[in-house]
Scaffold this active site. Structure first.
Site, PDB file in Angstrom:
ATOM      1  N   HIS A  78     -30.144 -50.261 -38.015  1.00  0.00           N
ATOM      2  CA  HIS A  78     -31.443 -50.809 -37.621  1.00  0.00           C
ATOM      3  C   HIS A  78     -31.800 -51.859 -38.668  1.00  0.00           C
ATOM      4  O   HIS A  78     -31.009 -52.092 -39.588  1.00  0.00           O
ATOM      5  CB  HIS A  78     -32.506 -49.716 -37.475  1.00  0.00           C
ATOM      6  CG  HIS A  78     -32.880 -49.022 -38.748  1.00  0.00           C
ATOM      7  ND1 HIS A  78     -31.974 -48.312 -39.501  1.00  0.00           N
ATOM      8  CD2 HIS A  78     -34.064 -48.936 -39.425  1.00  0.00           C
ATOM      9  CE1 HIS A  78     -32.589 -47.813 -40.556  1.00  0.00           C
ATOM     10  NE2 HIS A  78     -33.853 -48.173 -40.544  1.00  0.00           N
ATOM     11  N   HIS A  80     -34.755 -52.341 -40.718  1.00  0.00           N
ATOM     12  CA  HIS A  80     -35.704 -52.238 -41.837  1.00  0.00           C
ATOM     13  C   HIS A  80     -35.026 -52.831 -43.072  1.00  0.00           C
ATOM     14  O   HIS A  80     -33.812 -52.703 -43.254  1.00  0.00           O
ATOM     15  CB  HIS A  80     -36.105 -50.777 -42.069  1.00  0.00           C
ATOM     16  CG  HIS A  80     -37.023 -50.263 -41.001  1.00  0.00           C
ATOM     17  ND1 HIS A  80     -36.995 -48.965 -40.557  1.00  0.00           N
ATOM     18  CD2 HIS A  80     -37.984 -50.900 -40.281  1.00  0.00           C
ATOM     19  CE1 HIS A  80     -37.917 -48.813 -39.616  1.00  0.00           C
ATOM     20  NE2 HIS A  80     -38.526 -49.972 -39.428  1.00  0.00           N
ATOM     21  N   ASP A  82     -34.643 -52.241 -46.159  1.00  0.00           N
ATOM     22  CA  ASP A  82     -33.787 -51.494 -47.086  1.00  0.00           C
ATOM     23  C   ASP A  82     -32.375 -51.284 -46.510  1.00  0.00           C
ATOM     24  O   ASP A  82     -31.489 -50.802 -47.202  1.00  0.00           O
ATOM     25  CB  ASP A  82     -34.426 -50.152 -47.500  1.00  0.00           C
ATOM     26  CG  ASP A  82     -34.791 -49.266 -46.331  1.00  0.00           C
ATOM     27  OD1 ASP A  82     -35.308 -49.787 -45.321  1.00  0.00           O
ATOM     28  OD2 ASP A  82     -34.555 -48.052 -46.416  1.00  0.00           O
ATOM     29  N   HIS A  83     -32.168 -51.644 -45.245  1.00  0.00           N
ATOM     30  CA  HIS A  83     -30.832 -51.538 -44.635  1.00  0.00           C
ATOM     31  C   HIS A  83     -30.181 -52.899 -44.402  1.00  0.00           C
ATOM     32  O   HIS A  83     -29.047 -52.972 -43.949  1.00  0.00           O
ATOM     33  CB  HIS A  83     -30.923 -50.772 -43.302  1.00  0.00           C
ATOM     34  CG  HIS A  83     -31.357 -49.355 -43.490  1.00  0.00           C
ATOM     35  ND1 HIS A  83     -30.492 -48.285 -43.425  1.00  0.00           N
ATOM     36  CD2 HIS A  83     -32.570 -48.843 -43.801  1.00  0.00           C
ATOM     37  CE1 HIS A  83     -31.160 -47.173 -43.681  1.00  0.00           C
ATOM     38  NE2 HIS A  83     -32.425 -47.481 -43.907  1.00  0.00           N
ATOM     39  N   HIS A 143     -36.804 -43.984 -34.395  1.00  0.00           N
ATOM     40  CA  HIS A 143     -37.247 -44.496 -35.704  1.00  0.00           C
ATOM     41  C   HIS A 143     -37.542 -45.997 -35.579  1.00  0.00           C
ATOM     42  O   HIS A 143     -38.492 -46.508 -36.144  1.00  0.00           O
ATOM     43  CB  HIS A 143     -36.160 -44.232 -36.744  1.00  0.00           C
ATOM     44  CG  HIS A 143     -36.421 -44.849 -38.078  1.00  0.00           C
ATOM     45  ND1 HIS A 143     -37.448 -44.430 -38.899  1.00  0.00           N
ATOM     46  CD2 HIS A 143     -35.799 -45.861 -38.733  1.00  0.00           C
ATOM     47  CE1 HIS A 143     -37.433 -45.162 -40.006  1.00  0.00           C
ATOM     48  NE2 HIS A 143     -36.454 -46.041 -39.927  1.00  0.00           N
ATOM     49  N   ASP A 167     -31.357 -44.218 -39.952  1.00  0.00           N
ATOM     50  CA  ASP A 167     -32.554 -43.407 -40.222  1.00  0.00           C
ATOM     51  C   ASP A 167     -32.993 -42.617 -38.991  1.00  0.00           C
ATOM     52  O   ASP A 167     -34.120 -42.128 -38.929  1.00  0.00           O
ATOM     53  CB  ASP A 167     -33.716 -44.308 -40.678  1.00  0.00           C
ATOM     54  CG  ASP A 167     -33.486 -44.877 -42.061  1.00  0.00           C
ATOM     55  OD1 ASP A 167     -32.452 -44.554 -42.688  1.00  0.00           O
ATOM     56  OD2 ASP A 167     -34.345 -45.654 -42.529  1.00  0.00           O
ATOM     57  N   HIS A 207     -30.101 -42.179 -45.738  1.00  0.00           N
ATOM     58  CA  HIS A 207     -30.698 -42.012 -47.075  1.00  0.00           C
ATOM     59  C   HIS A 207     -30.282 -40.674 -47.679  1.00  0.00           C
ATOM     60  O   HIS A 207     -30.056 -39.693 -46.957  1.00  0.00           O
ATOM     61  CB  HIS A 207     -32.239 -42.012 -46.995  1.00  0.00           C
ATOM     62  CG  HIS A 207     -32.842 -43.347 -46.704  1.00  0.00           C
ATOM     63  ND1 HIS A 207     -33.275 -44.213 -47.682  1.00  0.00           N
ATOM     64  CD2 HIS A 207     -33.094 -43.970 -45.517  1.00  0.00           C
ATOM     65  CE1 HIS A 207     -33.784 -45.303 -47.127  1.00  0.00           C
ATOM     66  NE2 HIS A 207     -33.678 -45.181 -45.800  1.00  0.00           N
TER      67      HIS A 207
END
Ligand SMILES: [Zn+2]
Length: 239
Positions: A78, A80, A82-83, A143, A167, A207
């Site tokens: 996905h 976001h 942080d990815h 998510h 996630d 994570h």
């Protein structure tokens, strides 16, 4: 193989172990948000994919070059930040990388990424290859609306099936559904879909929130509260 958990030895730990010779999955924990970054490694062709790249890719890139692998593919669960923080820097070094992402998640990617020659929007159920490894893209929203999980059946160098969950699924938990384009109903449906995969499937999550670094579907079916929910309402009521 770790007998107690049925996990490959390289993933049966409370610390990400990185590259392990002969293992098709390398796991790295990178950044301040306990993100797991993965390499999918095809030892037959020495081609590799990177999953959800963070900005500091020193460790995975070193592992690739030291072991003679060529990075061909970039896979996003996905979008976001942080990815995806490593996507633009990687593309500037390797402009022809194949990139795979879900349509409903494209709004968070820079235009330069969407215009890259190797960029491809995924369809649900689509199969693609990294070297000789076949990967099936499963749309698993909840998510994030465009979230995909990636299933690799037992094949060639893969002695067990794997699912990269991003996630959507965590160990004993699922991802939060209260962010932009999240949905608890869709999360419930995505969990039901994951439940139908072979129980020996190793789940590779986005994570490091649990003590363990990886789990199997069989364990989660017994122990994960979201997996035990029988309705959206039950899932919504979880703490
Ligand atoms: Zn996320």
């Amino acid at each position: 193989m770790n007998k107690a958990s049925n996990l490959p030895e390289s993933l049966a730990s409370s610390q990400a172990k990185g590259f392990s010779n002969g293992e098709p999955i390398a796991q790295f924990e990178i950044g301040s948000q306990q993100n797991f970054i993965y390499l999918v490694l095809d030892f037959a062709t020495k081609q590799a994919a990177i999953v959800d790249p963070q900005k500091d890719l020193t460790a995975p890139m070193k592992a690739l070059s030291e072991n003679g692998f060529t990075l061909t593919t970039l896979i996003l669960t996905h979008t976001h930040f942080d990815h995806t923080a490593g996507v633009v820097p990687l593309l500037s070094q390797m402009p022809n990388l194949e990139i795979r992402a879900g349509e409903l998640d494209l709004h968070r990617l820079p235009k330069s990424v969407l215009k890259a020659p190797g960029f491809k929007v995924l369809q649900d159920g689509e199969k693609f290859r990294v070297g000789s490894i076949e990967i099936e893209a499963l749309h698993t929203p909840g998510h994030s609306a465009g979230a995909f999980s990636y299933f690799m059946k037992t094949q060639g160098g893969l002695r067990v099936p794997y699912l990269l969950t991003g996630d959507t699924i965590f160990i004993r938990d699922c991802g939060r559904t209260d962010l932009d384009t999240g949905s608890t109903r869709e999360m419930f449906d995505s969990i039901q879909r994951v439940k139908k995969l072979p129980p020996e499937t190793v789940l590779l999550v986005g994570h490091h929130y649990a003590r363990e670094c990886a789990t199997t579907l069989k364990t989660e079916l017994q122990e994960s509260p979201p997996f035990r929910c029988k309705s959206v309402e039950e899932l919504e009521a979880l703490p």
